[in-house]
Design a protein around this motif. Sequence first.
Motif, PDB file in Angstrom:
ATOM      1  N   TYR A 144     -14.972   8.535  -5.907  1.00 30.12           N
ATOM      2  CA  TYR A 144     -16.335   8.005  -5.901  1.00 30.12           C
ATOM      3  C   TYR A 144     -16.534   6.973  -4.793  1.00 30.12           C
ATOM      4  O   TYR A 144     -17.535   6.265  -4.784  1.00 30.12           O
ATOM      5  N   ALA A 145     -15.585   6.882  -3.873  1.00 23.65           N
ATOM      6  CA  ALA A 145     -15.686   5.888  -2.793  1.00 23.65           C
ATOM      7  C   ALA A 145     -16.333   6.518  -1.567  1.00 23.65           C
ATOM      8  O   ALA A 145     -16.471   7.744  -1.475  1.00 23.65           O
ATOM      9  N   SER A 146     -16.741   5.679  -0.614  1.00 20.27           N
ATOM     10  CA  SER A 146     -17.274   6.242   0.627  1.00 20.27           C
ATOM     11  C   SER A 146     -16.304   6.016   1.791  1.00 20.27           C
ATOM     12  O   SER A 146     -16.430   6.652   2.835  1.00 20.27           O
ATOM     13  N   ARG A 147     -15.365   5.097   1.622  1.00 21.65           N
ATOM     14  CA  ARG A 147     -14.317   4.899   2.626  1.00 21.65           C
ATOM     15  C   ARG A 147     -12.976   4.869   1.895  1.00 21.65           C
ATOM     16  O   ARG A 147     -12.884   4.359   0.791  1.00 21.65           O
ATOM     17  N   PRO A 148     -11.937   5.409   2.512  1.00 17.34           N
ATOM     18  CA  PRO A 148     -10.638   5.435   1.815  1.00 17.34           C
ATOM     19  C   PRO A 148      -9.956   4.075   1.844  1.00 17.34           C
ATOM     20  O   PRO A 148     -10.310   3.210   2.640  1.00 17.34           O
ATOM     21  N   LYS A 149      -8.969   3.933   0.969  1.00 15.48           N
ATOM     22  CA  LYS A 149      -8.132   2.731   1.013  1.00 15.48           C
ATOM     23  C   LYS A 149      -7.057   2.917   2.091  1.00 15.48           C
ATOM     24  O   LYS A 149      -6.735   4.063   2.443  1.00 15.48           O
ATOM     25  N   ALA A 150      -6.523   1.810   2.576  1.00 15.35           N
ATOM     26  CA  ALA A 150      -5.386   1.889   3.509  1.00 15.35           C
ATOM     27  C   ALA A 150      -4.152   2.154   2.651  1.00 15.35           C
ATOM     28  O   ALA A 150      -3.456   1.223   2.242  1.00 15.35           O
ATOM     29  N   CYS A 151      -3.909   3.414   2.343  1.00 19.66           N
ATOM     30  CA  CYS A 151      -2.846   3.745   1.398  1.00 19.66           C
ATOM     31  C   CYS A 151      -1.499   3.233   1.920  1.00 19.66           C
ATOM     32  O   CYS A 151      -1.155   3.410   3.089  1.00 19.66           O
ATOM     33  N   MET A 152      -0.748   2.579   1.064  1.00 19.99           N
ATOM     34  CA  MET A 152       0.543   1.967   1.396  1.00 19.99           C
ATOM     35  C   MET A 152       0.393   0.902   2.491  1.00 19.99           C
ATOM     36  O   MET A 152       1.383   0.536   3.135  1.00 19.99           O
ATOM     37  N   GLY A 153      -0.817   0.421   2.718  1.00 14.91           N
ATOM     38  CA  GLY A 153      -1.038  -0.543   3.805  1.00 14.91           C
ATOM     39  C   GLY A 153      -0.855   0.094   5.171  1.00 14.91           C
ATOM     40  O   GLY A 153      -0.613  -0.592   6.165  1.00 14.91           O
ATOM     41  N   GLY A 154      -1.023   1.417   5.219  1.00 15.15           N
ATOM     42  CA  GLY A 154      -0.749   2.168   6.454  1.00 15.15           C
ATOM     43  C   GLY A 154       0.624   2.805   6.359  1.00 15.15           C
ATOM     44  O   GLY A 154       1.603   2.135   6.016  1.00 15.15           O
ATOM     45  N   TRP A 155       0.662   4.086   6.652  1.00 16.94           N
ATOM     46  CA  TRP A 155       1.914   4.866   6.548  1.00 16.94           C
ATOM     47  C   TRP A 155       3.014   4.264   7.426  1.00 16.94           C
ATOM     48  O   TRP A 155       2.828   4.098   8.630  1.00 16.94           O
ATOM     49  N   GLY A 156       4.141   3.944   6.823  1.00 15.25           N
ATOM     50  CA  GLY A 156       5.280   3.450   7.606  1.00 15.25           C
ATOM     51  C   GLY A 156       5.029   2.097   8.257  1.00 15.25           C
ATOM     52  O   GLY A 156       5.653   1.778   9.281  1.00 15.25           O
ATOM     53  N   GLN A 157       4.132   1.308   7.702  1.00 16.87           N
ATOM     54  CA  GLN A 157       3.832   0.007   8.323  1.00 16.87           C
ATOM     55  C   GLN A 157       4.284  -1.170   7.468  1.00 16.87           C
ATOM     56  O   GLN A 157       4.616  -2.214   8.013  1.00 16.87           O
ATOM     57  N   ARG A 158       4.231  -1.036   6.152  1.00 17.42           N
ATOM     58  CA  ARG A 158       4.509  -2.209   5.312  1.00 17.42           C
ATOM     59  C   ARG A 158       5.508  -1.936   4.187  1.00 17.42           C
ATOM     60  O   ARG A 158       6.121  -2.862   3.678  1.00 17.42           O
ATOM     61  N   PHE A 159       5.650  -0.676   3.798  1.00 14.68           N
ATOM     62  CA  PHE A 159       6.479  -0.374   2.618  1.00 14.68           C
ATOM     63  C   PHE A 159       7.440   0.772   2.874  1.00 14.68           C
ATOM     64  O   PHE A 159       7.141   1.679   3.669  1.00 14.68           O
ATOM     65  N   LEU A 160       8.536   0.744   2.171  1.00 12.78           N
ATOM     66  CA  LEU A 160       9.371   1.938   2.083  1.00 12.78           C
ATOM     67  C   LEU A 160       9.841   2.101   0.646  1.00 12.78           C
ATOM     68  O   LEU A 160       9.968   1.132  -0.093  1.00 12.78           O
ATOM     69  N   ASN A 161      10.055   3.341   0.287  1.00 13.69           N
ATOM     70  CA  ASN A 161      10.496   3.704  -1.069  1.00 13.69           C
ATOM     71  C   ASN A 161      11.867   4.350  -0.968  1.00 13.69           C
ATOM     72  O   ASN A 161      12.087   5.137  -0.048  1.00 13.69           O
ATOM     73  N   ILE A 162      12.682   4.066  -1.942  1.00 10.89           N
ATOM     74  CA  ILE A 162      13.924   4.829  -2.035  1.00 10.89           C
ATOM     75  C   ILE A 162      13.930   5.501  -3.392  1.00 10.89           C
ATOM     76  O   ILE A 162      13.754   4.845  -4.428  1.00 10.89           O
ATOM     77  N   ASP A 163      14.082   6.814  -3.397  1.00  9.02           N
ATOM     78  CA  ASP A 163      14.010   7.529  -4.669  1.00  9.02           C
ATOM     79  C   ASP A 163      15.382   7.501  -5.355  1.00  9.02           C
ATOM     80  O   ASP A 163      16.365   7.036  -4.767  1.00  9.02           O
ATOM     81  N   PRO A 164      15.484   7.980  -6.585  1.00  3.95           N
ATOM     82  CA  PRO A 164      16.731   7.795  -7.348  1.00  3.95           C
ATOM     83  C   PRO A 164      17.970   8.390  -6.688  1.00  3.95           C
ATOM     84  O   PRO A 164      19.088   7.939  -6.963  1.00  3.95           O
ATOM     85  N   VAL A 165      17.791   9.401  -5.822  1.00  5.84           N
ATOM     86  CA  VAL A 165      18.977  10.000  -5.193  1.00  5.84           C
ATOM     87  C   VAL A 165      19.189   9.512  -3.762  1.00  5.84           C
ATOM     88  O   VAL A 165      20.075   9.986  -3.075  1.00  5.84           O
ATOM     89  N   GLY A 166      18.357   8.553  -3.316  1.00  4.71           N
ATOM     90  CA  GLY A 166      18.618   7.913  -2.027  1.00  4.71           C
ATOM     91  C   GLY A 166      17.790   8.402  -0.860  1.00  4.71           C
ATOM     92  O   GLY A 166      18.054   8.030   0.284  1.00  4.71           O
ATOM     93  N   ARG A 167      16.787   9.234  -1.121  1.00  2.00           N
ATOM     94  CA  ARG A 167      15.887   9.619  -0.023  1.00  2.00           C
ATOM     95  C   ARG A 167      14.998   8.425   0.308  1.00  2.00           C
ATOM     96  O   ARG A 167      14.493   7.764  -0.599  1.00  2.00           O
ATOM     97  N   VAL A 168      14.786   8.203   1.595  1.00  3.53           N
ATOM     98  CA  VAL A 168      13.956   7.064   2.017  1.00  3.53           C
ATOM     99  C   VAL A 168      12.590   7.607   2.414  1.00  3.53           C
ATOM    100  O   VAL A 168      12.478   8.446   3.322  1.00  3.53           O
ATOM    101  N   LEU A 169      11.561   7.133   1.708  1.00  3.07           N
ATOM    102  CA  LEU A 169      10.233   7.721   1.816  1.00  3.07           C
ATOM    103  C   LEU A 169       9.209   6.681   2.269  1.00  3.07           C
ATOM    104  O   LEU A 169       9.281   5.521   1.848  1.00  3.07           O
ATOM    105  N   PRO A 170       8.213   7.098   3.053  1.00  4.25           N
ATOM    106  CA  PRO A 170       7.140   6.161   3.416  1.00  4.25           C
ATOM    107  C   PRO A 170       6.205   5.878   2.247  1.00  4.25           C
ATOM    108  O   PRO A 170       5.497   4.886   2.256  1.00  4.25           O
ATOM    109  N   CYS A 171       6.159   6.739   1.243  1.00  2.17           N
ATOM    110  CA  CYS A 171       5.360   6.476   0.051  1.00  2.17           C
ATOM    111  C   CYS A 171       5.950   7.281  -1.101  1.00  2.17           C
ATOM    112  O   CYS A 171       6.677   8.251  -0.876  1.00  2.17           O
ATOM    113  N   HIS A 172       5.636   6.855  -2.341  1.00  3.23           N
ATOM    114  CA  HIS A 172       6.289   7.450  -3.505  1.00  3.23           C
ATOM    115  C   HIS A 172       5.975   8.931  -3.669  1.00  3.23           C
ATOM    116  O   HIS A 172       6.722   9.660  -4.300  1.00  3.23           O
ATOM    117  N   ALA A 173       4.831   9.378  -3.090  1.00  2.00           N
ATOM    118  CA  ALA A 173       4.445  10.785  -3.253  1.00  2.00           C
ATOM    119  C   ALA A 173       4.732  11.610  -1.997  1.00  2.00           C
ATOM    120  O   ALA A 173       4.323  12.765  -1.908  1.00  2.00           O
TER     121      ALA A 173
END
Length: 376
Positions: free
Chosen positions: A244-273
């Motif tokens: 229902y928005a007209s502009r998107p959110k800066a998901c993850m603060g921008g891809w590969g800019q502020r966060f990294l995820n490590i999943d249970p088996v050790g893959r390093v991901l730019p976002c959880h999905a």
Amino acid sequence: MNEPSALPQLASPPAPPPAPMGLLAELTHRCPLACPYCSNPLMLERAADELDTDTWRRILDEAAKLGVLQVHFSGGEPLIRKDLEALIAHAAGCGLYTNLITSGIALTQARANALADAGLDHAQLSLQDTDAQGADRFAGSKDTLAKKTASAAMLRAADLPLTLNAVMHRGNLDHLEAMIETAVHFGAGRLEVAHVQYYGWALRNRAALMPTRAQIDRATAIVTAARARLSGALVIDYVVPDYYASRPKACMGGWGQRFLNIDPVGRVLPCHAATTIPELVFDTVHEKSLAEIWENSSPFTRFRGTHWMPEPCRSCERKEMDWGGCRCQALALTGDAAATDPACSLSPRHAEMFTTAQTEAAAPAPKFIYRRGGSA
Ligand code: SF4
Ligand code: FES
């Protein structure tokens, strides 16, 4: 769905940002709940394949060296890991701010005290509903509300600052005022009114979860009034949901800019999905250092910055504000992870997204499909 676009990659990707701010440590996919909007992958990792304590300790050392400031211990349910206290203590010893994201199920006062003693800085507790029946249905579990109420009291008794995470959808949005009162009653300092994000299980259950426009408008008015009324006592985070928005959110603060995820088996991901994007092949902590992966791995550089953007993002003045929105949502809705996020009204797919939301929200809600099988 469209065919994925074949955008040319830059010969040399843009320089990496100085350091990630936060690390999401997904310790396990095991969880006592089965929320129908779970953001974990459809295929969960097995307990036997999870990273061990020493590997997590090494990762925390590397993260601190890389400049990470905060580590969020998450899952699944991180309390299932017996080494949680040891990992929190190690992170705190590295100077990292530590946050626990938990369902609170099976928490005991002794465990809450042990977590605080280990150096935990903050806890985030999820809340499915203020109605006991609804809480059980939205968690796919039993006695959920009573267990959460007890957990909140234990975390506060251990003197841990508390944020309540209320995941909202068509089934519980009309209880938003009660959610806000519950946050105050629980002694939370912050309430995250988090609308369901439609990836993974939530995408499967989208028609059962999608709120109406009228529900969103009422929720926005309730939050505005509550922020004024509770100023200084409770911080409320709230953004209008993408559909229902007209502009998107800066998901993850921008891809590969502020966060990294490590999943249970050790893959390093730019976002959880990010594992939903088939073109990406992820490096693991077994093969490379965190710094190497953050700076150079192709999943991070693929959508970092603006080099990959199509029109209308490419020539848009907001391109370094929202970074083109969410890659996983672009993939889920257009079949192309490099497309402009349809949450943006400038996307050619925006009207379709809005119509989908309206149509699904107006129809009778279908039954939930739960991760463990079954429906309700
Ligand atoms: Fe953001 Fe792209 Fe929309 Fe501009 S066109 S507002 S950069 S999503
Ligand atoms: Fe993956 Fe938004 S959820 S980029």
